[in-house]
Enzyme design. Sequence first.
Site, PDB file in Angstrom:
ATOM      1  N   ARG A 128      37.121  39.197  75.035  1.00 48.69           N
ATOM      2  CA  ARG A 128      38.153  39.300  73.872  1.00 48.69           C
ATOM      3  C   ARG A 128      37.938  40.251  73.286  1.00 48.69           C
ATOM      4  O   ARG A 128      37.207  40.954  73.724  1.00 48.69           O
ATOM      5  CB  ARG A 128      38.253  37.903  72.830  1.00 48.69           C
ATOM      6  CG  ARG A 128      38.988  36.083  73.846  1.00 48.69           C
ATOM      7  CD  ARG A 128      38.237  35.648  72.573  1.00 48.69           C
ATOM      8  NE  ARG A 128      39.220  34.603  73.050  1.00 48.69           N
ATOM      9  CZ  ARG A 128      39.826  32.959  72.178  1.00 48.69           C
ATOM     10  NH1 ARG A 128      38.093  33.137  71.296  1.00 48.69           N
ATOM     11  NH2 ARG A 128      40.316  32.353  72.560  1.00 48.69           N
TER      12      ARG A 128
ATOM     13  N   ARG B 166      38.659  33.039  61.138  1.00 43.22           N
ATOM     14  CA  ARG B 166      40.403  32.743  61.167  1.00 43.22           C
ATOM     15  C   ARG B 166      40.368  32.309  59.461  1.00 43.22           C
ATOM     16  O   ARG B 166      39.247  32.077  58.741  1.00 43.22           O
ATOM     17  CB  ARG B 166      40.473  31.873  62.529  1.00 43.22           C
ATOM     18  CG  ARG B 166      39.207  31.789  63.462  1.00 43.22           C
ATOM     19  CD  ARG B 166      38.475  31.039  64.085  1.00 43.22           C
ATOM     20  NE  ARG B 166      38.553  31.665  65.929  1.00 43.22           N
ATOM     21  CZ  ARG B 166      38.825  31.514  66.420  1.00 43.22           C
ATOM     22  NH1 ARG B 166      40.140  30.840  66.345  1.00 43.22           N
ATOM     23  NH2 ARG B 166      38.324  32.217  68.182  1.00 43.22           N
TER      24      ARG B 166
ATOM     25  N   ASP C 108      42.253  26.831  62.333  1.00 45.62           N
ATOM     26  CA  ASP C 108      41.751  27.153  63.051  1.00 45.62           C
ATOM     27  C   ASP C 108      41.583  28.262  64.286  1.00 45.62           C
ATOM     28  O   ASP C 108      41.144  29.037  64.925  1.00 45.62           O
ATOM     29  CB  ASP C 108      40.418  26.492  62.974  1.00 45.62           C
ATOM     30  CG  ASP C 108      40.854  25.087  64.664  1.00 45.62           C
ATOM     31  OD1 ASP C 108      41.632  24.464  64.463  1.00 45.62           O
ATOM     32  OD2 ASP C 108      40.937  25.654  65.634  1.00 45.62           O
ATOM     33  N   ASN C 109      42.921  28.508  64.105  1.00 43.19           N
ATOM     34  CA  ASN C 109      43.274  28.565  64.875  1.00 43.19           C
ATOM     35  C   ASN C 109      44.581  29.777  65.209  1.00 43.19           C
ATOM     36  O   ASN C 109      45.228  30.866  65.551  1.00 43.19           O
ATOM     37  CB  ASN C 109      44.566  28.633  66.285  1.00 43.19           C
ATOM     38  CG  ASN C 109      43.474  27.701  67.218  1.00 43.19           C
ATOM     39  OD1 ASN C 109      41.933  27.890  67.478  1.00 43.19           O
ATOM     40  ND2 ASN C 109      43.728  26.826  68.228  1.00 43.19           N
TER      41      ASN C 109
END
Length: 522
Positions: A195, A202, A271-272
């Site tokens: 990534r 986050r 958390d996303n």
Amino acid sequence: MSFSRSAADAADTLPDLAATLGAPAERAFVTLGDAFHTRLPAAPLAAPYVVGFSDDVAQLLDLPPSIAAQPGFAELFAGNPTRDWPAHAMPYASVYSGHQFGVWAGQLGDGRALTIGELPGTDGRRYELQLKGGGRTPYSRMGDGRAVLRSSIREFLCSEAMHHLGIPTTRALTVIGSDQPVVREEIETAAVVTRVSESFVRFGHFEHFFSNDRPDLLRQLADHVIDRFYPACRDADDPYLALLEAATLRTADLVAQWQAVGFCHGVMNTDNMSILGVTIDYGPFGFVDAFDANHICNHSDTSGRYAYRMQPRIAHWNCYCLAQALLPLIGLQHGIADDDARAERAVDDAQAVLAKFPERFGPALERAMRAKLGLELEREGDAELANKLLETMHASHADFTLTFRRLAQISKHDASRDAPVRDLFIDREAFDAWANLYRARLSEETRDDAARAVAMNRANPKYVLRNHLAEVAIRRAKEKDFSEVERLAQILRRPFDEQPEHEAYAALPPDWAGSLEVSCSS
């Protein structure tokens, strides 16, 4: 560091790339201290090989495209550098907490992701590189720290597809595969996707230090984010309130863009959610095929919390969670001696900011839908016209992507040209009724049909990453044929172009696609 684009120099680059990535001056998040992360080496994959590679991301990072073919590339991005990680360059997993499916989950963290450092981008920004599937970390809980081939290919393809749709997102440099077995619902093989993002901070990072009653660390994190990514907030009357507002507005803009292309994230846990307002954590996502406003892309989401129509509401709720985490910082500069009075004012100020989410989201979605309908002029009934179309699509389960793409063929004056889009609807009389309203609205526009069609085709993609397309690429990749991964990646680089040679990739999904299920079991 700048990399040349020759094959020879690419080979010379690899032995030192781990050290370059980990140079202390280039890893601002790491400098926050041990309370924010744990350093540890990756657990390398056995006999790794390259499954997919993005030339676009390589160019962004000033890496030569030929680097993927060099000895040692697969090893490095499978977590096994050509030499031991230098002490100063050891990868790290960050700690965070969060709400999952609306319930406080406590401490979470990078359970299978390791950030290996930063590289400068050709756009003047700096980018962190993170190995998803790099092995167990202190935050893995019951997980094995691995990612599987299918989910890694899906994330690789969708990260790049979203970028080319113009939607803010993390990027993906490469997917590395291995024959190493991994136990999920069945035996699969392991993979690592690299990534790329300016930051992987986050909402959950802020929630973590709030929940642990560490306002000092919370402030340190907020200062890092402000100084590096939101410098304008530093000049505001209240920098931390300004940070909340900036993140809230970016999130509203992002979800409006999701809705406009029929994208479902699937796991909108706090958390996303990226503090930068970019799409992050591609798991059980999906683009809506037959339109259903209640579409649930995640088989694990039995309550439909993250259904298509719920995404704006959930994003707003997540911003409330971020606001709660930032409350200890909001209003500190006002010098209010009484803690209760300061806290009360902080709540009022935060609520005023959060009220801006729907004020931002609504107009953003209206602008996107107006562009999708080819409307240059702004009229009071435009939102109602768009909503009526969605209701008609929902009732007939008309294909989302094809409906909007084919609307460009409608003529202001000739209803006989409606057939390509009309045929997508079960209730064609209902479509005809809407089309008459649409034609009446088009009569107020100054553009002719041809000019409007060109504009609409720039707003309505022809190609999106439908689940069945990804599934075909995954099945072939399991047989060591990576050509379909490459082909899909190339098609999705130009989602708005006709690409007549790839017409089959824009067709309605086959019947077997309806049985595909994606879940959190990646």
